[in-house]
Design an enzyme around this catalytic site. Structure first.
Site, PDB file in Angstrom:
ATOM      1  N   HIS A 158       0.805  -1.213   0.000  1.00 57.43           N
ATOM      2  CA  HIS A 158       0.000   0.000   0.000  1.00 57.43           C
ATOM      3  C   HIS A 158       0.843   1.271   0.000  1.00 57.43           C
ATOM      4  O   HIS A 158       2.015   1.257   0.356  1.00 57.43           O
ATOM      5  CB  HIS A 158      -0.960   0.013   1.196  1.00 57.43           C
ATOM      6  CG  HIS A 158      -0.268   0.202   2.517  1.00 57.43           C
ATOM      7  ND1 HIS A 158       0.129  -0.840   3.305  1.00 57.43           N
ATOM      8  CD2 HIS A 158       0.100   1.337   3.174  1.00 57.43           C
ATOM      9  CE1 HIS A 158       0.714  -0.370   4.400  1.00 57.43           C
ATOM     10  NE2 HIS A 158       0.714   0.944   4.341  1.00 57.43           N
ATOM     11  N   ILE A 159       0.192   2.347  -0.411  1.00 55.96           N
ATOM     12  CA  ILE A 159       0.751   3.699  -0.340  1.00 55.96           C
ATOM     13  C   ILE A 159      -0.132   4.484   0.622  1.00 55.96           C
ATOM     14  O   ILE A 159      -1.339   4.621   0.397  1.00 55.96           O
ATOM     15  CB  ILE A 159       0.746   4.384  -1.715  1.00 55.96           C
ATOM     16  CG1 ILE A 159       1.560   3.564  -2.717  1.00 55.96           C
ATOM     17  CG2 ILE A 159       1.305   5.801  -1.617  1.00 55.96           C
ATOM     18  CD1 ILE A 159       1.453   4.076  -4.143  1.00 55.96           C
ATOM     19  N   TYR A 259       2.839  13.922   5.886  1.00 56.24           N
ATOM     20  CA  TYR A 259       3.823  14.659   5.087  1.00 56.24           C
ATOM     21  C   TYR A 259       3.708  16.163   5.270  1.00 56.24           C
ATOM     22  O   TYR A 259       3.710  16.933   4.318  1.00 56.24           O
ATOM     23  CB  TYR A 259       3.696  14.310   3.602  1.00 56.24           C
ATOM     24  CG  TYR A 259       3.886  12.858   3.307  1.00 56.24           C
ATOM     25  CD1 TYR A 259       4.800  12.095   4.028  1.00 56.24           C
ATOM     26  CD2 TYR A 259       3.146  12.223   2.311  1.00 56.24           C
ATOM     27  CE1 TYR A 259       4.975  10.751   3.779  1.00 56.24           C
ATOM     28  CE2 TYR A 259       3.316  10.881   2.041  1.00 56.24           C
ATOM     29  CZ  TYR A 259       4.226  10.145   2.773  1.00 56.24           C
ATOM     30  OH  TYR A 259       4.389   8.813   2.509  1.00 56.24           O
ATOM     31  N   PHE A 294       5.898   9.916  -1.388  1.00 54.06           N
ATOM     32  CA  PHE A 294       5.075   8.715  -1.486  1.00 54.06           C
ATOM     33  C   PHE A 294       5.935   7.478  -1.734  1.00 54.06           C
ATOM     34  O   PHE A 294       6.876   7.503  -2.527  1.00 54.06           O
ATOM     35  CB  PHE A 294       4.055   8.873  -2.612  1.00 54.06           C
ATOM     36  CG  PHE A 294       3.109  10.015  -2.391  1.00 54.06           C
ATOM     37  CD1 PHE A 294       2.082   9.919  -1.459  1.00 54.06           C
ATOM     38  CD2 PHE A 294       3.252  11.197  -3.095  1.00 54.06           C
ATOM     39  CE1 PHE A 294       1.217  10.978  -1.241  1.00 54.06           C
ATOM     40  CE2 PHE A 294       2.392  12.259  -2.885  1.00 54.06           C
ATOM     41  CZ  PHE A 294       1.375  12.152  -1.955  1.00 54.06           C
ATOM     42  N   HIS A 295       5.572   6.393  -1.066  1.00 55.32           N
ATOM     43  CA  HIS A 295       6.384   5.180  -1.167  1.00 55.32           C
ATOM     44  C   HIS A 295       5.556   3.952  -0.820  1.00 55.32           C
ATOM     45  O   HIS A 295       4.459   4.044  -0.275  1.00 55.32           O
ATOM     46  CB  HIS A 295       7.588   5.264  -0.230  1.00 55.32           C
ATOM     47  CG  HIS A 295       7.206   5.408   1.210  1.00 55.32           C
ATOM     48  ND1 HIS A 295       7.014   6.642   1.813  1.00 55.32           N
ATOM     49  CD2 HIS A 295       6.941   4.488   2.176  1.00 55.32           C
ATOM     50  CE1 HIS A 295       6.668   6.461   3.072  1.00 55.32           C
ATOM     51  NE2 HIS A 295       6.603   5.157   3.324  1.00 55.32           N
TER      52      HIS A 295
END
Length: 363
Positions: A158-159, A259, A294-295
Site C-alpha cells: 500500500h501507499i 507529510y 510517497f512510497h
C-alpha cells in the site's frame, strides 16, 4: 448467507438436480455397478483429454477486489498491546477502548502470473539483498517482509494517504462519510498509473524500525519539468491531490496530517521525526517535495540503516543478469483505481472515476 465470490449464473443453470431417494432405492445393484463403471470411464477420458488438449484447461475466475477487503485485518488475539505477538512491533497509537485505529491508503496487488510476475521479482530482490548482507561484514539483518503472510500467501502492498488515525465510536461514521465526499466532489481525481523509481531505507523513531521502501512516481500525469513560464509542474500530482483531500478531512476531525514537512499540508509525519531517506540523512526531509514522499514499504528491520547497508542495497538494486532490478521495477505499472478507508477491521473501497467519465452530479 451471501456468497463471497459471485460466479457466472451459467454455472448454476447447468447444475442437475440430485436424484430423489425413491429413484436411488429403485436402482438395482447391477444398474448401480454399471453407472459407477461409466462414471470412472468418463472421468478417465476427461483426464486424458485435458492432458492432451492445450485448450481444455480453463482458469478460475479472478476474485473480486472487494474479497480482499474482507480479510484485511488479522484476528485479535489479545485485549492489550503486546509486541511479542507482533514480531516486536509497537503500536504508534496504543489501543484505547472506544477508539478505532484507522488508515487511508491505496492498495497494490503485485501480479503473480505472466511472463514477468511482479511478486516473484520483489521476492527475488529481498532474497538477493539478504544474501548480499550475509556475505558482507555487516551484522546479520533480520529482514521481515510485507510481501507474504505467516502462511506464505502473497499480500497486497500500500501507499499511505494518512497517518495512523484514532477515531471514536461517535465520529467514525461521520469521518467515513466526509472522506467519501471529499474524494468524489467536483471533478475528482481519475484513476491513474504509477511506477517504482527507487529503493531506499527509511527509519522511524516512533516504531524504532527501518523500512525498505519503493519510491513511486506517476506515469499518467506530466513529469515535473519547468513549463514555458519557468513554473515547475507538480510531481505525483494525483497522489498529492488525494493526500490534500485526505489530510483536510483528518484535520477537521482533530487528527494529524501526513507529510506536513514536505508541502505545508499541516500535521506530523514519520519521517519528520526519523532519519529520512536511504542513507539516514535527516536533512532529506527539508529538501523533499511532498510529491517525492510517497512510497511502498516492502520489508522492515529493527537494524538502523547504516552506510554499509545502504551501499549494499544500492548495489543489489542495480545488479542483474539481463537487466537490473532497477530496470525491472521501473517497467512495472501500479494502477490506482480507488482509495481504501480502513476503520477498525472494516475496509471501505472508494472508487476513483475512470478517465473520460464525469464526477459527482455530472461535474
Amino acid at each position: 448467507m451471501a456468497l463471497l465470490v459471485d460466479y457466472s449464473s451459467s454455472e448454476s443453470d447447468t447444475e442437475t438436480k440430485p436424484e430423489t431417494k425413491k429413484r436411488k432405492l429403485q436402482a438395482s445393484p447391477s444398474t448401480a455397478a454399471t453407472q459407477d463403471k461409466n462414471k470412472k470411464l468418463t472421468s478417465t477420458t476427461a483426464t486424458r483429454s485435458s492432458a492432451t488438449s492445450p485448450t481444455s484447461k480453463t482458469a478460475l475466475p479472478p476474485l473480486p477486489s472487494a474479497f480482499h477487503d474482507l480479510y484485511a485485518s488479522t484476528v485479535r488475539v489479545s485485549t492489550r498491546d503486546d509486541p511479542t505477538l507482533h514480531q516486536g512491533r509497537k503500536r504508534q497509537n496504543p489501543h484505547v477502548a472506544g477508539h478505532w485505529p484507522s488508515h487511508l491508503y491505496t492498495e497494490w496487488h503485485p501480479s503473480t502470473t505472466g511472463d514477468a510476475p511482479e511478486y516473484e521479482t520483489l521476492i527475488g530482490l529481498l532474497s538477493k539483498l539478504s544474501s548480499a548482507v550475509a556475505a558482507s561484514s555487516f551484522p546479520d539483518l533480520d529482514l521481515k517482509t510485507f510481501l507474504t503472510s505467516d502462511l506464505g500467501a502473497p499480500l497486497p502492498l500500500h501507499i499511505s494517504l494518512s497517518r495512523p488515525l484514532s477515531l471514536t465510536t461517535r465520529n467514525k461514521d461521520d469521518f467515513l462519510d466526509s472522506v467519501q465526499a471529499a474524494l468524489t466532489r467536483g471533478p475528482g481525481v481519475p484513476a491513474f498509473m504509477l511506477r517504482p523509481t527507487g529503493l531506499e531505507w527509511h527509519r522511524t523513531v516512533e516504531s524504532e524500525r527501518s523500512f525498505l521502501v519503493l519510491r513511486v512516481e506517476s506515469v499518467t500525469s506530466e513529469t515535473p519539468e519547468e513549463t514555458g513560464g519557468g513554473e515547475k509542474k507538480e510531481k505525483n500530482r494525483e497522489l498529492t491531490q488525494l493526500l490534500r483531500r485526505c489530510n483536510g478531512v483528518a484535520q477537521s476531525f482533530g487528527q494529524p496530517a501526513l507529510y506536513a514537512f514536505a508541502g505545508g499540508s499541516g500535521g506530523n509525519d514519520d519521517s519528520e521525526k526519523g532519519d529520512g531517506g536511504a542513507g539516514g540523512d535527516s536533512s532529506r526531509k527539508a529538501r523533499m517535495n511532498v510529491g517525492e514522499a510517497f512510497h511502498i514499504s516492502v520489508a522492515w528491520s529493527f537494524e538502523p540503516p547504516a552506510a554499509e547497508l545502504v551501499n549494499i542495497t544500492r548495489e543489489v538494486f542495480d545488479s542483474g543478469r539481463k537487466s537490473s532490478y532497477r530496470d525491472k521495477l521501473h517497467g512495472m505499472r501500479i494502477r490506482v483505481g480507488g482509495i481504501k478507508a480502513k476503520i477498525g477491521n472494516v475496509v471501505t473501497h472508494i472508487a476513483l472515476p475512470e478517465v473520460g467519465t464525469k464526477g459527482l452530479f455530472g461535474v
